[in-house]
Scaffold this motif. Structure first.
Motif, PDB file in Angstrom:
ATOM      1  N   LEU A   1       0.840   3.830  -3.167  1.00 53.97           N
ATOM      2  CA  LEU A   1       0.516   5.260  -3.051  1.00 53.97           C
ATOM      3  C   LEU A   1       1.434   6.098  -3.927  1.00 53.97           C
ATOM      4  CD1 LEU A   1      -0.209   5.731   0.768  1.00 53.97           C
ATOM      5  CD2 LEU A   1      -1.763   6.313  -1.110  1.00 53.97           C
TER       6      LEU A   1
ATOM      7  N   LEU B   1       0.833  -1.211   0.000  1.00 52.47           N
ATOM      8  CA  LEU B   1       0.000   0.000   0.000  1.00 52.47           C
ATOM      9  C   LEU B   1       0.862   1.252   0.000  1.00 52.47           C
ATOM     10  CD1 LEU B   1      -2.960  -0.847   2.424  1.00 52.47           C
ATOM     11  CD2 LEU B   1      -3.146  -0.196   0.013  1.00 52.47           C
TER      12      LEU B   1
ATOM     13  N   CYS C   1       0.638   5.466  -7.631  1.00 50.41           N
ATOM     14  CA  CYS C   1      -0.579   6.192  -8.020  1.00 50.41           C
ATOM     15  C   CYS C   1      -0.300   7.680  -8.205  1.00 50.41           C
ATOM     16  CB  CYS C   1      -1.669   5.990  -6.974  1.00 50.41           C
ATOM     17  SG  CYS C   1      -2.521   4.401  -7.079  1.00 50.41           S
TER      18      CYS C   1
ATOM     19  N   ARG D   1      -6.994   0.931   4.983  1.00 51.71           N
ATOM     20  CA  ARG D   1      -5.708   1.463   4.554  1.00 51.71           C
ATOM     21  C   ARG D   1      -4.664   1.491   5.659  1.00 51.71           C
ATOM     22  NH1 ARG D   1      -6.684   6.862   1.021  1.00 51.71           N
ATOM     23  NH2 ARG D   1      -4.405   6.784   1.156  1.00 51.71           N
TER      24      ARG D   1
ATOM     25  N   SER E   1      -7.090  -1.245  -5.169  1.00 51.66           N
ATOM     26  CA  SER E   1      -7.955  -0.668  -4.135  1.00 51.66           C
ATOM     27  C   SER E   1      -7.739   0.832  -4.010  1.00 51.66           C
ATOM     28  CB  SER E   1      -7.678  -1.350  -2.794  1.00 51.66           C
ATOM     29  OG  SER E   1      -7.798  -2.757  -2.914  1.00 51.66           O
ATOM     30  N   LEU E   2      -6.475   1.271  -4.069  1.00 48.12           N
ATOM     31  CA  LEU E   2      -6.182   2.698  -3.949  1.00 48.12           C
ATOM     32  C   LEU E   2      -6.668   3.481  -5.164  1.00 48.12           C
ATOM     33  CD1 LEU E   2      -2.563   2.681  -2.473  1.00 48.12           C
ATOM     34  CD2 LEU E   2      -4.646   3.405  -1.311  1.00 48.12           C
TER      35      LEU E   2
ATOM     36  N   GLU F   1     -12.655   4.213   4.747  1.00 50.61           N
ATOM     37  CA  GLU F   1     -11.462   4.009   3.925  1.00 50.61           C
ATOM     38  C   GLU F   1     -10.223   3.838   4.787  1.00 50.61           C
ATOM     39  OE1 GLU F   1     -11.318   7.331   1.340  1.00 50.61           O
ATOM     40  OE2 GLU F   1     -13.179   6.809   0.293  1.00 50.61           O
TER      41      GLU F   1
END
Length: 404
Positions: free
Chosen positions: A101, A97, A104, A400, A149-150, A396
């Motif tokens: 990040l 994750l 993304c 996370r 998911s992000l 959320e």
């Protein structure tokens, strides 16, 4: 096992299972036959098809190119490095994750800049596109749930750009579930990243309109596949399969889609994949005029749409994201509410969840992570819940953040 081949690889004796492209691109009214006519071979090789699927169990297979000596020869360094890059070490969900990040954020900036250049009439930088797809693909290989998911969580202002990133990731994941060769997995990612490039031809006042579109405005939006096709045709480095997804990701299995009203086998496998991935990300994203659906609600609703999706592709997609995708709010048999934080790689009904609320006492609980695969017979999901019914503000953050 079906194989996707180019027109140049097509040979007499092969069984043609499905064409890749619009029915406008060839003169054959259906697939499902052994190619035994040289005239038909020449007609196909002279068509505008992007490729086709053959069934080696019913006809001739591709010839074996490498000899035994070549197969025993060590791979060149470049090939070895490429293989290493395609299989990074598996990472934990929380670890990935953090990486996702950054991927993304970088992808958002790169796609925004790239699309703005295209809007100004400049050519697509395919090297940059390939690099972005590679980064996204590497994240999915480290852990398949994190980036997908992000990418679903996007601001209204970056929807057009992050939607492209999200569909790229979903296409990569679905292609791997379908067992496609890595070359075609990569093409699926490129197709996902560029599938909506035609929206650059639509006025931003329409794309970002905070109310429902009028009929005339929607007709303008429906032109974006054709506009995208025109943009991609100007770039010589774009594969025909990528063009096909751009043109046909709004076609439906029952023929009610657009722009060409293709149906069934007239829609290529890649375009069918694009249709599922595009819709899922669209309906689970918050838009100016409506709130996105919960991921599990989206899967359930999409499964009931008769005639919309190819079922084999939809099933592969569900295996990729889960029946209860990460971020879904679920009710357990114990009466506790939980949010899904990670998929089980083999059992779709037993993900890892984080419990945080009691429906009986209507009070928060100490947050705990449960691996439902290890609790068979003790705890299970009995229903999905609509987040808006409970008004949880930090749903959320629950999936996370690191497990308690």
């Amino acid at each position: 096992m079906l194989k996707l081949i180019s027109l140049q690889q097509l040979q007499l004796g092969m069984y043609i299972h499905q064409f890749c492209g619009s029915w406008l691109d060839h003169s054959f009214w259906k697939a499902g036959f052994v190619l035994d006519s040289r005239a038909d071979l020449q007609r196909l090789q002279g068509s505008n098809l992007s490729g086709l699927w053959i069934d080696p169990s019913k006809g001739r297979d591709l010839p074996e190119v490498a000899t035994a000596a070549q197969q025993q020869r060590p791979a060149p360094a470049a090939a070895s490095n490429a293989q290493t890059r395609s299989a990074p070490p598996r990472a934990g969900m929380q670890q990935e994750l953090q990486r996702a990040l950054k991927v993304c954020a970088h992808s958002r900036q790169a796609v925004t800049a790239m699309f703005q250049e295209v809007r100004m009439g400049q050519a697509l930088q395919m090297v940059q596109v390939e690099d972005l797809v590679q980064q996204i693909s590497q994240s999915l290989l480290r852990h398949p749930d994190a980036l997908i998911s992000l990418a679903r969580l996007k601001n209204v202002d970056d929807y057009t750009y992050m939607h492209s990133v999200a569909v790229c990731a979903l296409m990569l994941a679905t292609a791997r579930q379908l067992g496609l060769a890595e070359h075609h997995v990569r093409l699926a990612g490129v197709a996902g990243l560029l599938h909506d490039v035609g929206k650059l031809a639509i006025p931003e006042s329409i794309l970002n309109k905070p109310q429902k579109l009028s009929d005339s405005e929607f007709e303008q939006v429906k032109q974006h596949p054709l506009a995208g096709g025109a943009i991609l045709r100007q770039n010589l480095g774009v594969d025909a399969l990528v063009l096909d997804v751009c043109l046909h990701h709004h076609e439906k299995a029952d023929g009610s889609g657009y722009p060409h009203r293709l149906a069934g086998n007239q829609i290529s496998l890649f375009a069918q994949m694009g249709a599922v991935c595009d819709v899922y990300d669209a309906v689970t994203s918050n838009r100016p005029y409506n709130r996105g659906w919960d991921p599990a609600e989206a899967i359930q609703r999409m499964s009931t749409w008769t005639g919309h999706f190819d079922q084999r592709v939809f099933q592969a997609f569900v295996k990729a994201v889960g029946i209860y995708p990460v971020g879904s709010l679920v009710r357990l048999a114990s009466g506790r509410l939980a949010v899904v934080i990670e998929q089980h790689p083999e059992a779709l009904l037993t993900p890892k969840v984080k419990v945080f609320f009691s429906t009986r006492s209507k009070l928060p609980l100490e947050q705990r992570v449960l691996d439902l695969a290890k609790l068979r017979g003790e705890e299970r999901i009995v229903a999905r819940e609509a987040p808006e019914d409970w008004d949880f503000k930090q749903l959320e953050q629950l999936w996370r953040t690191a497990p308690a």
